[in-house]
Design a protein around this motif. Structure first.
Motif, PDB file in Angstrom:
ATOM      1  N   SER A 322       0.828  -1.216   0.000  1.00  0.00           N
ATOM      2  CA  SER A 322       0.000   0.000   0.000  1.00  0.00           C
ATOM      3  C   SER A 322       0.859   1.262   0.000  1.00  0.00           C
ATOM      4  O   SER A 322       0.425   2.323  -0.441  1.00  0.00           O
ATOM      5  N   GLN A 323       2.095   1.132   0.494  1.00  0.00           N
ATOM      6  CA  GLN A 323       3.016   2.268   0.507  1.00  0.00           C
ATOM      7  C   GLN A 323       3.789   2.419  -0.809  1.00  0.00           C
ATOM      8  O   GLN A 323       4.604   3.320  -0.955  1.00  0.00           O
ATOM      9  N   GLY A 324       3.529   1.505  -1.738  1.00  0.00           N
ATOM     10  CA  GLY A 324       4.229   1.553  -3.017  1.00  0.00           C
ATOM     11  C   GLY A 324       5.674   1.104  -2.927  1.00  0.00           C
ATOM     12  O   GLY A 324       6.504   1.502  -3.750  1.00  0.00           O
ATOM     13  N   PHE A 325       5.978   0.253  -1.961  1.00  0.00           N
ATOM     14  CA  PHE A 325       7.354  -0.197  -1.761  1.00  0.00           C
ATOM     15  C   PHE A 325       7.759  -1.199  -2.831  1.00  0.00           C
ATOM     16  O   PHE A 325       7.059  -2.181  -3.074  1.00  0.00           O
ATOM     17  N   GLN A 326       8.915  -0.947  -3.465  1.00  0.00           N
ATOM     18  CA  GLN A 326       9.505  -1.907  -4.375  1.00  0.00           C
ATOM     19  C   GLN A 326      10.385  -2.866  -3.582  1.00  0.00           C
ATOM     20  O   GLN A 326      10.723  -2.622  -2.434  1.00  0.00           O
ATOM     21  N   ARG A 327      10.767  -3.957  -4.226  1.00  0.00           N
ATOM     22  CA  ARG A 327      11.521  -4.989  -3.515  1.00  0.00           C
ATOM     23  C   ARG A 327      12.865  -4.487  -2.996  1.00  0.00           C
ATOM     24  O   ARG A 327      13.318  -4.919  -1.942  1.00  0.00           O
ATOM     25  N   ARG A 328      13.488  -3.598  -3.728  1.00  0.00           N
ATOM     26  CA  ARG A 328      14.789  -3.079  -3.312  1.00  0.00           C
ATOM     27  C   ARG A 328      14.689  -1.665  -2.740  1.00  0.00           C
ATOM     28  O   ARG A 328      15.691  -0.955  -2.669  1.00  0.00           O
ATOM     29  N   ASP A 329      13.512  -1.271  -2.337  1.00  0.00           N
ATOM     30  CA  ASP A 329      13.297   0.101  -1.873  1.00  0.00           C
ATOM     31  C   ASP A 329      14.192   0.418  -0.674  1.00  0.00           C
ATOM     32  O   ASP A 329      14.285  -0.355   0.267  1.00  0.00           O
ATOM     33  N   ARG A 331      13.816   3.425   0.907  1.00  0.00           N
ATOM     34  CA  ARG A 331      13.086   4.378   1.737  1.00  0.00           C
ATOM     35  C   ARG A 331      12.681   3.752   3.063  1.00  0.00           C
ATOM     36  O   ARG A 331      12.769   2.548   3.238  1.00  0.00           O
ATOM     37  N   SER A 332      12.224   4.592   3.973  1.00  0.00           N
ATOM     38  CA  SER A 332      11.732   4.091   5.249  1.00  0.00           C
ATOM     39  C   SER A 332      10.253   4.426   5.381  1.00  0.00           C
ATOM     40  O   SER A 332       9.663   5.092   4.532  1.00  0.00           O
ATOM     41  N   ASN A 333       9.647   3.941   6.432  1.00  0.00           N
ATOM     42  CA  ASN A 333       8.255   4.242   6.748  1.00  0.00           C
ATOM     43  C   ASN A 333       8.093   4.007   8.247  1.00  0.00           C
ATOM     44  O   ASN A 333       9.054   3.712   8.956  1.00  0.00           O
ATOM     45  N   MET A 334       6.892   4.123   8.760  1.00  0.00           N
ATOM     46  CA  MET A 334       6.719   4.038  10.201  1.00  0.00           C
ATOM     47  C   MET A 334       6.997   2.639  10.733  1.00  0.00           C
ATOM     48  O   MET A 334       7.591   2.472  11.808  1.00  0.00           O
ATOM     49  N   LEU A 335       6.596   1.605   9.992  1.00  0.00           N
ATOM     50  CA  LEU A 335       6.858   0.239  10.433  1.00  0.00           C
ATOM     51  C   LEU A 335       8.360   0.002  10.580  1.00  0.00           C
ATOM     52  O   LEU A 335       8.830  -0.493  11.617  1.00  0.00           O
ATOM     53  N   LEU A 336       9.113   0.363   9.564  1.00  0.00           N
ATOM     54  CA  LEU A 336      10.563   0.144   9.602  1.00  0.00           C
ATOM     55  C   LEU A 336      11.232   1.038  10.646  1.00  0.00           C
ATOM     56  O   LEU A 336      12.216   0.629  11.286  1.00  0.00           O
ATOM     57  N   SER A 337      10.705   2.235  10.840  1.00  0.00           N
ATOM     58  CA  SER A 337      11.270   3.138  11.849  1.00  0.00           C
ATOM     59  C   SER A 337      11.054   2.603  13.259  1.00  0.00           C
ATOM     60  O   SER A 337      11.938   2.709  14.117  1.00  0.00           O
TER      61      SER A 337
END
Length: 577
Positions: A322-329, A331-337
């Motif tokens: 839903s966040q548009g994450f690619q396999r090699r992304d 970027r970060s987001n709240m879950l990863l943070s």
């Protein structure tokens, strides 16, 4: 018949018979493969000096290409007796005094070379298990397939295996035989044969603390220097032999920051669905090793990259989609943070209880389902910390002046929270949402349908062709597509097992529920909130409620109000003045 698998020649003394060929695939060559780039040599790895031994005929052993192993000085590698944990020393001394050979083996040797703190120390000995039992008062044999001894030293369990039992399992899964390498004496052959049974070359190291020698028969030092994770036998054979090695490989790569070899990267993607055939308890144990020991963020990224996250944590995989994450992304987001901040507080020798990361997943899922104001999220975490005192949590939250991270879609500015009552109502509602999310995470039908909401999940970029699936629905309808070499009856069994795959056990669900129930029910009788910032890691590993709530609140606060953001705000303010 010796075979060359996946472009890598098998060692001359491993013979594989014809019936294995059904699981051998050829890697398609590609011009680039970022997942297996060779990074620089890890910092702090010493250049080892090989110890050459003179043969009976006077020639120097070690110069011949036929003899691939090395015997290295532990002193040159920077390993000393003082680096070994006290309970392990006690067991080593006890067995050595009785005349048995003793070695440290596996990941602990690798970690000592890398100047990392081992998660635990494994011992292997020439003594039989019954002799180990007789050597220590508090000792018992555990395990049927691979029996080992558990030696109890105070509150620590030291695992001891025996050459006599580990040698029996070799070649049972696959029909291959081992020929003794050239120039190999009886002692070398016993050690070498044991190392062949291990999963990865960097785990195939053996350390004799009394002779001060590290035995490297599998090329583990070379792969440590290249920061590579490589299987000892071809990767697809290794993973079919033991499917748990797929998860173990991800865990090791995430923790060390190593990269997979080309055949591992391909085989993990090809065989990712086979982890469904593992016991639920084993899956949860491997997940706990990934998320509770200081490498959670890296583990989640690798699980996502190789198509394993949608199998193990489909709700979280759906979030990344839903966040548009690619396999090699990158970027970060709240879950990863959230899990990055957990990693800053725990380590391999200072893990957290599994209820903490299970609770964190439920907490985040509730925010994804219904984003909240930063004040609500902060006050909720403070209420958890102090055992359910909502008025105190609101009072402290009102005094926070630093900016929150506004890059997270889970945090909204919408509701009017001027009154304390409106804020408390929001906190209570959020508490119910977290409870609901926790229940969903253990609901079989909900978990199995999680990815169906996002049919456009990106395919893995690691391979150009081969079995792929991006939703659970596709897999459930056509398991034969992903296991073409299995009979139909086996595929039906996998389909049924998949429907019942919920990794989070009831005990962890109940422990995680305990963390948050205080928000709804108020302060429990006799509960005293933790004071001070120092973490008691012994209590945290045991799941002590006070300690777990304290660490949870710290993680949430550091995620919503990152220190780096506060510093940027202060710097910009000083420049303006």
């Amino acid at each position: 018949m010796a075979v060359s698998v996946l472009g890598f020649s098998s060692r001359s003394y491993l013979t594989v018979h014809r019936q294995l060929i059904y699981c051998v695939h050829k890697v398609r060559q590609r011009s680039s493969f970022a997942a297996v780039e060779l990074p620089r040599e890890p910092a702090g790895v010493p250049k080892e000096k090989e110890i050459h031994f003179t043969r009976s005929d006077g020639r120097v052993k070690g110069d011949s290409k036929a003899s691939e192993w090395k015997k290295l000085s532990s002193k040159d590698l920077g390993i000393s007796w003082s680096m070994i944990a006290k309970p392990t020393k006690y067991v080593l001394k006890g067995l050595k005094k009785k005349g048995y050979e003793v070695y440290l083996v596996g990941g602990c040797v690798r970690d000592l070379i890398l100047k990392r703190t081992p998660k635990d120390f494994d011992i292997i000995t020439s003594a039989e298990l019954k002799e180990v039992v007789r050597a220590f008062h508090r000792c018992e044999v555990v395990g049927k397939r691979f029996p080992i001894c558990h030696v109890h030293v105070n509150d620590t369990i030291v695992e001891v295996s025996s050459f006599s039992t580990t040698g029996k399992g070799i070649g049972q899964k696959f029909d291959y035989s081992l020929r003794r390498p050239p120039d190999c004496d009886d002692h070398d052959y016993i050690r070498w044969r044991n190392c062949w049974q291990r999963d990865f070359t960097i785990n195939g190291l053996m350390f004799d603390p009394y002779a001060e020698i590290v035995y490297d028969y599998m090329g583990g030092m070379q792969d440590i220097k290249k920061a590579k994770v490589r299987t000892i036998i071809p990767a697809n054979m290794s993973f079919v032999e033991d499917r748990a090695r797929i998860l173990r490989g991800v865990r090791i790569a995430a923790r060390l920051g190593f990269r997979f070899t080309r055949d591992i990267a391909y085989s993990v993607r090809e065989l990712s669905s086979s982890v469904l055939r593992l016991d639920k308890g084993r899956i949860f144990m491997e997940m706990n090793y990934m998320l509770a020991y200081g490498s959670a963020e890296a583990s989640l990224r690798l699980l996502w990259r190789f198509g394993l996250l949608e199998i193990l944590l489909p709700i979280q995989a759906a979030y990344l989609v839903s966040q548009g994450f690619q396999r090699r992304d990158k970027r970060s987001n709240m879950l990863l943070s959230l899990f990055s901040n957990l990693d800053k507080l725990v380590a391999p020798d200072r893990p957290c209880h599994n209820s903490l990361w299970v609770g964190m997943l439920a907490f985040h899922k509730a925010l994804v389902d219904q984003p909240r104001h930063p004040l609500v999220v902060t006050a909720f975490s403070l209420a958890v910390h102090n055992g359910g005192s909502l008025s105190e949590a609101v009072e402290i939250t009102r005094r926070i002046s630093q900016p929150h991270d506004d890059s997270f879609s889970e945090l909204l500015e919408a509701p009017d929270l001027d009154s304390d009552k409106s804020l408390i109502d929001e906190i209570m509602d959020f508490g119910l949402s977290v409870k609901s999310a926790l229940i969903k995470m253990t609901d079989e039908s909900f978990v199995s349908q999680a990815m169906s909401k996002y049919p456009q999940a990106p395919y893995s970029e690691l391979v150009s062709s081969g079995p792929r699936f991006n939703t659970y629905g596709n897999f459930l309808r056509n398991p034969e597509k992903f296991f073409p070499f299995l009979p139909t009856c086996h595929c039906q069994g996998i389909r049924l097992r998949f429907h019942h795959l919920v990794c989070i056990p009831l005990s962890s669900f109940l422990r995680a529920s305990k963390i948050f129930e205080c928000v709804e029910m108020g302060c429990g009788k006799g509960f005293v909130p933790k004071r001070g910032s120092k973490i008691d890691y012994e209590f945290l590993a045991m799941g002590n409620l006070q300690e777990v709530r304290h660490v949870f609140a710290r993680i949430v606060f550091d995620t919503v109000y990152p220190i780096s953001l506060d510093r940027e705000n202060n710097n910009s303010g000083s420049q303006n003045s």
